[in-house]
Scaffold this motif. Sequence first.
Motif, PDB file in Angstrom:
ATOM      1  N   GLU A  46       2.439  13.252  -3.095  1.00 22.12           N
ATOM      2  CA  GLU A  46       2.710  12.992  -1.681  1.00 22.12           C
ATOM      3  C   GLU A  46       4.185  13.252  -1.390  1.00 22.12           C
ATOM      4  O   GLU A  46       5.056  12.819  -2.154  1.00 22.12           O
ATOM      5  N   PRO A  84       0.816  -1.208   0.000  1.00 17.94           N
ATOM      6  CA  PRO A  84       0.000   0.000   0.000  1.00 17.94           C
ATOM      7  C   PRO A  84       0.851   1.260   0.000  1.00 17.94           C
ATOM      8  O   PRO A  84       1.871   1.320   0.665  1.00 17.94           O
ATOM      9  N   ARG A  85       0.451   2.239  -0.766  1.00 16.09           N
ATOM     10  CA  ARG A  85       1.186   3.501  -0.832  1.00 16.09           C
ATOM     11  C   ARG A  85       0.189   4.634  -0.684  1.00 16.09           C
ATOM     12  O   ARG A  85      -0.960   4.512  -1.109  1.00 16.09           O
ATOM     13  N   ALA A  86       0.656   5.723  -0.116  1.00 19.11           N
ATOM     14  CA  ALA A  86      -0.249   6.815   0.238  1.00 19.11           C
ATOM     15  C   ALA A  86      -1.093   7.289  -0.933  1.00 19.11           C
ATOM     16  O   ALA A  86      -2.298   7.461  -0.817  1.00 19.11           O
ATOM     17  N   TYR A  87      -0.464   7.438  -2.094  1.00 19.68           N
ATOM     18  CA  TYR A  87      -1.208   8.014  -3.214  1.00 19.68           C
ATOM     19  C   TYR A  87      -2.227   7.045  -3.803  1.00 19.68           C
ATOM     20  O   TYR A  87      -3.097   7.431  -4.562  1.00 19.68           O
ATOM     21  N   MET A  88      -2.112   5.763  -3.441  1.00 19.88           N
ATOM     22  CA  MET A  88      -3.135   4.818  -3.902  1.00 19.88           C
ATOM     23  C   MET A  88      -4.397   4.942  -3.067  1.00 19.88           C
ATOM     24  O   MET A  88      -5.426   4.401  -3.416  1.00 19.88           O
ATOM     25  N   HIS A 108       0.330   3.877  -9.395  1.00 14.91           N
ATOM     26  CA  HIS A 108      -0.404   2.677  -8.953  1.00 14.91           C
ATOM     27  C   HIS A 108      -1.811   3.055  -8.504  1.00 14.91           C
ATOM     28  O   HIS A 108      -2.356   2.481  -7.576  1.00 14.91           O
TER      29      HIS A 108
END
Lengths: 745, 309
Positions: B77, A288-292, B118
């Motif tokens: 971000e 998981p990544r913040a921008y997702m 993503h």
Amino acid sequence: MNASIKPLLIALLTALFIVANPWAEAKESSVDEAKVEAEVDGAVEVEMPALQVKAQRKPGTGIRQEIRLDQAHLERNRGVTITDALDRQAGVATLSTGVGIGKPILRGLTNQRIVTRVDGIKQEGQQWGSDHGLELAPFMIREVTLIKGPGALRYGSDALGGVLAFSTQPRSPPPGLHLTAESGYQGQNDLFSGAGSIDWQGMSHGVTAYAGMQDYADYAVPADSFTYNGYRLPLLQRQLKNTAGVEQQAGLAWTSTRSESHVETWLRVASRLYHLDAGLFSGAIGAPRAYMLQEDASRRNIAIPRQEVVHMNVTINAGRESDDWSLSLDAGHQWNRRGEYSRPHLHGAAGTSTTQGSDPELANDLRLHTLSFKGEAAHKSQGRSRATFGLNGQWQIHERAGFEYLLPDYQRSEGGAFLLWEQSLAAHADWSAGLRYDLAATETKAHAVHKVDAQSGESIEDARAPATSRIDANPSFALGASKRWPSLGIGSGAHFGTSFRPPHPSETVSNGVHHGNFRHEMGDTALRSEYGYQWDLLLSQKLANLEIKIEPFAWLFKDFIYLAPSGRFSALPDAGQIYQYRQHDAIFTGAEASFAWEGRNLRFEQVWEYLWNLNLETKLPLPFSPPWSVLTSCQGHWPLAFARIPWAQKAGLRINAHYTATADRVDRNEATTPGYLEVDLGADFMMKWGSARPEWQFDLKNALNARHQNHLSRYRPLNLPEPGRYWALRVMVPFSLPSAKPAHL
Amino acid sequence: MPLVATKARTTDMLWNRTAVRRACQAQALFKLAALTTMLFGCGLDPTQNAAEQDLSPPAIEVMRTFPVLSSGEICGEPVGLRIVEIMTGDTLAIDMDFHDDVALAQYKIDIHHNFDCHSHAKRAAEGLPWQLVAIRDIDDKRRSVTEKLAVPPQVKTGFYHLMIRCLDAAGNEAPYVELNLRLRNATDTLPPTLVLESPFDAAGDTLDFSRKDSLIVVGQLLDNQPLHRMGSASKGRIELSYRDTSGTQYSISQVSAGGGDDSTGMPFDFRVTYRFPSFLPTGAYTVLIEGFDAVNNATRLLLHLNLTE
């Protein structure tokens, strides 16, 4: 929540019971004899009244403990998924993927190790992984029968952990037309549901039609962020992005019954359609990544990654029962489809070619046709003994498509025959014995993925699975005995049985990154059938209003199949370690204990469950093992008789406190999960409105707003919390137009 | 009622007569249950065996990289010291330290593009991205390794993920390390020029826009290098999206240059028509127009809209 508060709350609830007890003593307390019934053949049944459904009548229970849950119970305890209504039962837990997707776990076993039957036919599609639920909407289930422990003798392989039998047939209604409409709302994921059913019952024929849907939005959690691998990630607006879904279901059934001088015959033809379109949390696909996790267009939209599940079936149940003989036949065809949609590059599939002409975002398209039948003939001798002979068979064709590879195309044929002898002895004792033999033939096709090399541009063929062909033959047996002391209210039963399960193609020839958990899972063609040696005991005692039940079990599995870390990396991009299917001996043991006190208006119940398992090779527990837990519930129902408010009929209050202990017996690479206490409150109210009886139900879930994680959730590895406090409201309006003619069923 | 009372008395008498015998029966049953649980459950001590197991995961430490790590912003971000800025054709060097309490097994380096953040909302950029998977066996309890990774000269530029994973011999997994690469083209570092003809952007003024109308974006993309070459999958393109005041981003469209056999030096004329969905509330929105050249250098233009009924 402070750890010291939990035992205090449990003690408080126990104290409530103690206070309630003398209070209730003053009332004319009596136990409803219809609810707990010890049958002649030794099966102790917990049965709700007026539930005998002709087409579902079983010739015998074979000294297995059956717990029957009726529609009223299911409605009171209903959640978003059908398994939510079941996990209050001792020994039952739910393997969930957020909200809306849940699978039952019976005594630590799930997926292909339990049998789920709907209207007599085994529900398929469970082998496709745990991130989808049972293809069943809760509103149309009229009855559930739960058998804990091995049911292989009667239900075939896979029934190692137990059997869950669902029925969509309504309880025997009086002749006439019965309509039911219901609607509900749940605050935590903004769920709206609506359903309706029509039951028409004539002299000897009946027709049932139902349809319903539920539409839910992204689900809310009591947290602004979560921590994953050292990164703090936001949960914008305290919601899990892309967890919305729409579930639809419809069904039609026709039933014919005839009763003539001690001979009853019945025939039921039913068809059911189910469709689910649900998003998968964007942060759960890979790292998981913040921008997702940024908001998308709407809380209700279902974006990629998402899953689509379709189930269609036609079933026939027929039977004939006389004083000496009973015959039954269940046959059906079902079609299951699971579509997983995602972006190719996110799944280590960059550079792979997709199936010509298919959707480029279709990661996995799994389609399964299943034709099955089960027939039983039982001969009864003067009510003292019964011999049952049964046959069952199943044919399956599985086809795949999509840019990912999980399972190959395969065909599977299975067949089995059993003989069961049950006998009643004097002095309330019974015994039973059974033998069974099974054959399964499986053929899988070879599969290769065509890749384009990123640098050279050349096409490379990457063989993923070989063609295989295998035949598995398995004998099994069961032995049971029961003894009751009616004057003491004591009942006991012991059952010893062997069970087996031939390996599934998902365990022999899978080789790819599994959607959702991002693990590279690899099969092993050399796997053998796994065998269980299972011992179950049941002890119960009923003293006036109190019922105590203890159910210990001890199971040894030879060649238990499980996924083990290999210590090697997958060569597929963005995939971690290869997990390979292996088999070693394993032990499962534990017990469920419950005590229930029931007064005229109040019912108090406490259910303890404990499971301990061990992989005898690694000396570690098996993954996804439920920790011990205790559920304390208290509910009361009171008739309302106010002269000025004639429409007020009945009101009820409920409180449930479920303490789940810390899950610290974990497998390698599995995180421990702290324990928690979840308190649910509920109230219901029945009205009289003409000839309709609208029933309102209000629930406040997780009333303490405890932030906790569920060890059995697919989102647990991401450190995602479970839902916080939320409320739900449901209204159900049953309406009947009785037939002018007398009942003749 | 008398009948009930008689029954109760009978039961009481029965209880008195056989109390001891029944108590023994009940006790025996409970003992049997306890014995079963003890026999199967307590005969084995899991803690004794578990203590011998290697359950602690290995660890990964990135000691140094060349070029050195920097911080910046990726996909809107902020990202701390985890970005490596590098040119195509250059070599990326990473010094890593792996350690475990028993025995190491393998490490894996995985490089894949992150052109679309993503986000699952936009299609991946066209062209050939860099992709690398390197798996190496390592033994001992501690190993220091330097990986030198040559960036191919012709790969698509932009943001990439570099994942480092490690396993020990027992299969315990180290928490992975994720770095970001910002890859730039060695032969073309200049971004393209974006000329907007419609809607006319009056020097940052906010444009009042009725939701009944269609937003028509017309313009030209120019670059010092061809935006599309025959036989090459790499193309210049325009991406349109917009954000509301809370930062929620909505994708509009993506259009690519090309079509002709060879568009060397030719500007890319684009035209996109978009109608705002009816569920969107009225108010301020920022439209983002991004132009990319064939190697992914980007230019951005912002339009401020006030959406009205």
